[in-house]
Motif scaffolding. Structure first.
Motif, mmCIF file in Angstrom:
data_model
loop_
_atom_site.group_PDB
_atom_site.id
_atom_site.type_symbol
_atom_site.label_atom_id
_atom_site.label_comp_id
_atom_site.label_asym_id
_atom_site.label_seq_id
_atom_site.Cartn_x
_atom_site.Cartn_y
_atom_site.Cartn_z
ATOM 1 N N PHE A 125 30.539 29.189 34.020
ATOM 2 C CA PHE A 125 30.507 30.600 33.633
ATOM 3 C C PHE A 125 30.114 31.492 34.814
ATOM 4 N N VAL A 126 29.096 31.078 35.562
ATOM 5 C CA VAL A 126 28.622 31.885 36.691
ATOM 6 C C VAL A 126 29.673 31.939 37.791
ATOM 7 N N ILE A 127 30.348 30.823 38.053
ATOM 8 C CA ILE A 127 31.433 30.820 39.042
ATOM 9 C C ILE A 127 32.509 31.826 38.646
ATOM 10 N N SER A 128 32.902 31.798 37.378
ATOM 11 C CA SER A 128 33.939 32.717 36.894
ATOM 12 C C SER A 128 33.486 34.168 37.009
ATOM 13 N N LEU A 129 32.225 34.424 36.691
ATOM 14 C CA LEU A 129 31.680 35.782 36.802
ATOM 15 C C LEU A 129 31.748 36.271 38.242
ATOM 16 N N GLY A 130 31.400 35.398 39.185
ATOM 17 C CA GLY A 130 31.460 35.768 40.597
ATOM 18 C C GLY A 130 32.878 36.092 41.039
ATOM 19 N N PHE A 131 33.842 35.297 40.586
ATOM 20 C CA PHE A 131 35.245 35.563 40.910
ATOM 21 C C PHE A 131 35.673 36.934 40.380
ATOM 22 N N ILE A 132 35.265 37.251 39.167
ATOM 23 C CA ILE A 132 35.647 38.537 38.565
ATOM 24 C C ILE A 132 35.079 39.704 39.364
ATOM 25 N N ILE A 133 33.807 39.596 39.728
ATOM 26 C CA ILE A 133 33.175 40.661 40.517
ATOM 27 C C ILE A 133 33.904 40.847 41.844
ATOM 28 N N ALA A 134 34.206 39.722 42.506
ATOM 29 C CA ALA A 134 34.910 39.792 43.794
ATOM 30 C C ALA A 134 36.313 40.359 43.625
ATOM 31 N N MET A 135 37.007 39.967 42.556
ATOM 32 C CA MET A 135 38.364 40.441 42.335
ATOM 33 C C MET A 135 38.392 41.948 42.114
ATOM 34 N N VAL A 136 37.440 42.455 41.342
ATOM 35 C CA VAL A 136 37.370 43.900 41.091
ATOM 36 C C VAL A 136 37.146 44.652 42.398
ATOM 37 N N ARG A 137 36.238 44.137 43.212
ATOM 38 C CA ARG A 137 35.958 44.794 44.491
ATOM 39 C C ARG A 137 37.182 44.796 45.400
ATOM 40 N N ARG A 138 37.840 43.639 45.524
ATOM 41 C CA ARG A 138 38.977 43.541 46.440
ATOM 42 C C ARG A 138 40.187 44.330 45.932
ATOM 43 N N THR A 139 40.308 44.477 44.621
ATOM 44 C CA THR A 139 41.390 45.306 44.074
ATOM 45 C C THR A 139 41.194 46.760 44.457
ATOM 46 N N LYS A 140 39.972 47.241 44.362
ATOM 47 C CA LYS A 140 39.679 48.619 44.757
ATOM 48 C C LYS A 140 39.937 48.828 46.247
ATOM 49 N N GLU A 141 39.572 47.834 47.057
ATOM 50 C CA GLU A 141 39.806 47.939 48.495
ATOM 51 C C GLU A 141 41.302 47.955 48.804
ATOM 52 N N ALA A 142 42.076 47.135 48.066
ATOM 53 C CA ALA A 142 43.514 47.071 48.303
ATOM 54 C C ALA A 142 44.188 48.397 48.002
ATOM 55 N N TYR B 254 51.963 40.955 59.931
ATOM 56 C CA TYR B 254 50.869 40.245 59.272
ATOM 57 C C TYR B 254 49.608 41.097 59.147
ATOM 58 N N HIS B 255 49.786 42.394 59.274
ATOM 59 C CA HIS B 255 48.616 43.273 59.303
ATOM 60 C C HIS B 255 48.133 43.643 57.906
ATOM 61 N N ASP B 256 49.037 43.871 56.989
ATOM 62 C CA ASP B 256 48.639 44.465 55.708
ATOM 63 C C ASP B 256 48.914 43.586 54.491
ATOM 64 N N TRP B 257 49.204 42.309 54.686
ATOM 65 C CA TRP B 257 49.553 41.485 53.522
ATOM 66 C C TRP B 257 48.349 40.865 52.841
ATOM 67 N N VAL B 258 47.259 40.623 53.576
ATOM 68 C CA VAL B 258 46.109 39.921 52.995
ATOM 69 C C VAL B 258 45.370 40.779 51.981
ATOM 70 N N ALA B 259 45.142 42.040 52.314
ATOM 71 C CA ALA B 259 44.357 42.906 51.408
ATOM 72 C C ALA B 259 44.969 42.996 50.010
ATOM 73 N N PRO B 260 46.277 43.231 49.870
ATOM 74 C CA PRO B 260 46.846 43.257 48.513
ATOM 75 C C PRO B 260 47.000 41.879 47.879
ATOM 76 N N SER B 261 47.072 40.817 48.687
ATOM 77 C CA SER B 261 47.251 39.472 48.151
ATOM 78 C C SER B 261 45.944 38.873 47.642
ATOM 79 N N LEU B 262 44.836 39.215 48.305
ATOM 80 C CA LEU B 262 43.547 38.596 47.997
ATOM 81 C C LEU B 262 43.114 38.771 46.543
ATOM 82 N N PRO B 263 43.223 39.961 45.927
ATOM 83 C CA PRO B 263 42.819 40.078 44.512
ATOM 84 C C PRO B 263 43.614 39.164 43.588
#
Length: 803
Positions: free
Chosen positions: A783-800, A249-258
């Motif tokens: 619209f703002v909620i969706s924008l926030g999700f996109i920003i977070a998704m881009v960040r977490r994809t790079k981290e993954a 269960y160590h490495d599944w969250v980071a790739p799943s989160l985006p």
């Protein structure tokens, strides 16, 4: 044949892919390449079948029953393409297509993460295979030939050239209820046509077309967004299952989160696009009605958002030695999100809620019903079976205690509140299955306290530190946001005329979320803009809640009669009906109204027409957006100029729940339905029952409450009238719609005198007029909620990618 061959090959390839990925996971060599090749073959075949279906739609190949049922040559290109998913068969096909394409991206994504690919793609391929089974021949297959499923086609849709064929008389029928002439298309007729050199595509000239409620621009956007969200929701389930089967269960969250962020962004946006569509087309003036179809999409979104927050905790707290906190919660929520998507499909596609929803449902047949249940059951057993199998290890290894003043516990508590909201909505949505129903107020009353607590907790959680926070630090962090929120809330309550305590508390909660997140987002943005995603999403949530408060507590509704050329004041606007004119080649009529808002003139034109699709009167509202409020006008009925007696007057109209209707000197408001406890059971068992509609009438300062009823006696509907002698009124309910409207005939009784004069009455238009304050906050917040999700998704994809 081509479409079915491609789908059958795709099913076989997907099953082979499952087997090969399983063997790869078990350590067999030379199976990974076969697994990848077979999944690519699956996706390519599904894409090919989809392209074949789209080509058949664009070329009006009515030999396919699905294409005949949902399209015709009068539709614009965009709307014609949207008929791809207008029915059950096509919507399953769209879901399959988007799932297959998501799988290609997932395969590439997981191939760079060690042995993750085989574990994830094994279960993802299984989901794809189930969807392929759903569209197989004999089930919800869009390639069924029209003559293999005998179909009655209106004679107006037949090529007139062939009506003189001598053998056609044997296939002509008359619909006794409508006197419409029909042609039975079956194998015998198809064979006779073929022997005479006539194809079905030549014989059938026009399709039935789209339901008029679907023939709207947003039909091209809303369903694809929902099904992209559904398809992407499969991925977190696959990642959770992959972690469980390896017990790692160590490495599944980071790739799943985006993927979870992306799925919830698209699904949430799709839900609100549906809300906007309902707002501009359905005529009841709202964007959310707690309809079962709406709820069934909302519940997995809420659970997914709860999962996002607990995944963030695990991602933030993991170390090289420990995989982080709330592992069990994340596994359950990831699995539950997809299971609720499947349950949503079961509710909306099985027909079990057909009497409880304003949306149209049709029974898919027992085989499809069984397969939907099997689909849910299989993935429930896989997901929760794996959790139960690993539970002893999970409980022993990953149980930790949290400090009460920590961000981790605050975020977890927020997730629990989201789950509680989802449970409430799910219970209300599923109630009709068990022979009962809930009022709309049930959802509002139960979710309001949760929304208030979530807003307050959201603000507090961001002031708390990770792991542990000193009480003094928390108090110091709250001082400025609390003071600012108090001042803004007090000012808004005074200026806006807030009187209800709960509305003021809700206002404070929304402002508190807005203030705290704005302050922190500003600080974070100056340091690293890519880290502001969560704060932006919360700001959007706060804006959305402010819109809910404004529209929920301060919207005003009134039904008025507009006599042509006469000005009528309604809700602060002067309205003048100036006439009507045909539009769209005479198929529809626009009713033109001049709107005077304190000297500023504009024009609005709601539309009414008789639909060729179902011969029903359709009403399209029109809206004037005035930045701080919307003027919403929905047509009810139109009466030509006529001469009538002044001694007594009768009028038939539709009453929407909560909307006041003015009839002479009386104000009539439909407040609620009265469903006896045994009504739902009686409906299902076919025994006698009644449903009442509670009306409030205000006349000469006095208030009267009446309840005209619809009774079902021996299967026949009987409508009762009620007389209010003091108001000289008789009200008879003649129809009802469970979505919240009733049709009534209101008669002004004679005053007892014999004096009667003839009155000439000009053209009149009855309309529902609504004022929706700050409606734009709903759309801006989305619209703002969706924008926030996109920003977070881009960040977490790079981290993954770095893990």
């Amino acid at each position: 044949m081509v479409g079915n061959i491609l789908l059958t090959f795709a099913l076989l390839a997907s099953v082979f892919s499952i087997v090969m990925y399983y063997l790869t996971y078990r350590g067999y060599s030379n199976t990974l390449k076969l697994a990848r090749a077979s999944y690519h073959a699956t996706a390519i075949s599904v894409l090919g079948a989809s392209a074949y279906l789209m080509n058949a739609i664009l070329n009006h190949q009515y030999e396919f029953k699905y294409i005949y049922d949902y399209s015709n040559s009068d539709l614009s290109l965009g709307m014609l393409m949207s008929t791809f998913y207008a029915g059950q068969e096509g919507s399953f096909m769209l879901w399959l297509l988007l799932t297959a394409l998501s799988g290609i991206a997932l395969l590439e994504y997981t191939s760079k993460h060690g042995d993750l690919e085989s574990r994830v793609m094994m279960v993802f391929s299984l989901a794809t295979a189930f969807l392929l089974v759903m569209v197989s021949p004999g089930l919800k297959n869009p390639f069924t030939l029209i003559w293999l499923d005998p179909t009655y086609v209106a004679i107006k849709n037949i090529n007139q050239t062939y009506l003189s064929l001598p053998f056609l008389q044997d296939f002509l029928f008359t619909d006794q209820s409508t006197n419409a002439s029909l042609v039975l298309i079956n194998e015998k007729l198809a064979g006779l046509l073929t022997s005479n050199g006539i194809t079905i595509n030549d014989f059938i000239a026009f399709g039935k077309g789209l339901n008029p409620l679907l023939n709207n621009f947003w039909m091209q956007i809303h369903p694809p967004f929902l099904f992209i969200g559904f398809a992407m929701s499969t991925v977190p389930f696959a990642f959770a299952f992959a972690a469980l089967i390896k017990n790692d269960y160590h490495d599944w969250v980071a790739p799943s989160l985006p993927w979870l962020l992306g799925a919830m962004m698209v699904l949430g946006l799709g839900i609100m696009l549906g809300g906007y569509w309902a707002y501009i087309i359905l005529g009841w003036g709202g964007y959310w009605g707690w309809d079962p179809v709406e709820n069934s999409s909302l519940v997995p979104w809420i659970i997914g958002v709860a999962g996002v927050h607990t995944m963030l905790i695990q991602n933030r707290t993991k170390t090289k030695e420990h995989p982080g906190k709330f592992i069990k919660t994340n596994l359950i929520l990831s699995i539950l999100t997809y299971l609720l998507v499947l349950y949503s499909t079961f509710l909306t596609r099985s027909g079990v809620l057909g009497d409880a929803s304003v949306h149209s449902f049709s029974s898919p047949g027992m085989v499809t019903y069984f397969l939907l249940a099997l689909f849910i059951g299989t993935f429930t057993i896989l997901g929760f079976g794996a959790i139960i199998y690993r539970w002893k290890y999970l409980e022993k290894t990953f149980t930790v205690e949290e400090n009460i003043l920590s961000r981790e516990l605050a975020l977890f508590t927020g997730s629990v509140m989201l789950i509680a909201s989802a449970v409430i909505i799910l219970a209300g949505t599923s109630a009709p299955i068990f022979g009962s129903a809930v009022e709309i107020s049930f959802y509002d009353d139960m979710n309001l306290p949760i929304a208030i607590l979530m807003g307050l907790l959201n603000g507090v959680s961001l002031i708390l530190n990770w792991k542990k926070t000193k009480e003094k630090t928390l108090i110091e962090g709250l001082k400025i946001p609390f003071a600012v929120t108090f001042v803004i809330t007090l000012f808004t309550a005074l200026v806006g005329g807030f009187t209800e305590v709960m509305s003021i508390i809700f206002l404070f909660s929304a402002y508190f979320t807005l203030v705290v997140n704005s302050i922190i987002a500003y600080k974070v943005f100056k340091g690293n803009a890519s880290f502001v995603g969560g704060y932006v999403t919360h700001i959007g949530f706060a804006i959305f809640m402010l819109g809910v408060i404004a529209t929920g507590w301060f919207s005003k509704d009134l039904q008025v009669e507009l006599i042509k050329g006469e000005t009528k004041s309604a809700l602060g606007f002067d309205l003048t009906f100036i006439g009507h004119n045909p539009i769209e080649n005479g198929k529809k009529f626009a009713f033109n109204i001049e709107v005077n808002d304190n000297g500023s003139k504009s024009y609005i034109a709601p539309v009414m027409y008789i639909s060729d699709f179902n011969q029903s009167l359709m009403r399209d509202p029109d809206i004037i957006n005035l930045v701080v409020k919307d003027l919403y006008v929905s047509p009810v009925s139109f009466e030509e100029e006529k001469i009538s007696s002044s001694n007594g007057h009768e009028h038939e109209t539709s009453l929407s729940k909560g909307v006041t209707f003015e009839f002479h000197d009386s104000k009539i408001t439909f407040t609620k339905f009265n469903f006896p406890q045994n009504a739902m059971n009686s409906m299902q068992s076919g025994t006698d029952f009644y449903i009442g509609a509670v009306l409030e009438i205000i006349h000469n300062g006095k208030t009267y409450s009446i309840e005209p009823k619809m009774k079902s006696v021996d299967g026949e509907r009987v409508f009762e009238h009620v007389t209010i002698e003091e108001a000289n009124l008789k009200i008879e309910m003649v129809n009802l719609d469970a979505s919240g409207t009733i049709d009534v005939v209101i008669t002004e009784l004679s005053d007892g005198t014999n004096h009667e004069t003839q009155v000439t009455k000009g053209e009149s238009l009855w309309v529902d007029v609504s004022v929706k304050p700050f409606m734009n906050l709903i759309w801006i917040g989305t619209f703002v909620i969706s924008l926030g999700f996109i920003i977070a998704m881009v960040r977490r994809t790079k981290e993954a990618k770095r893990t």
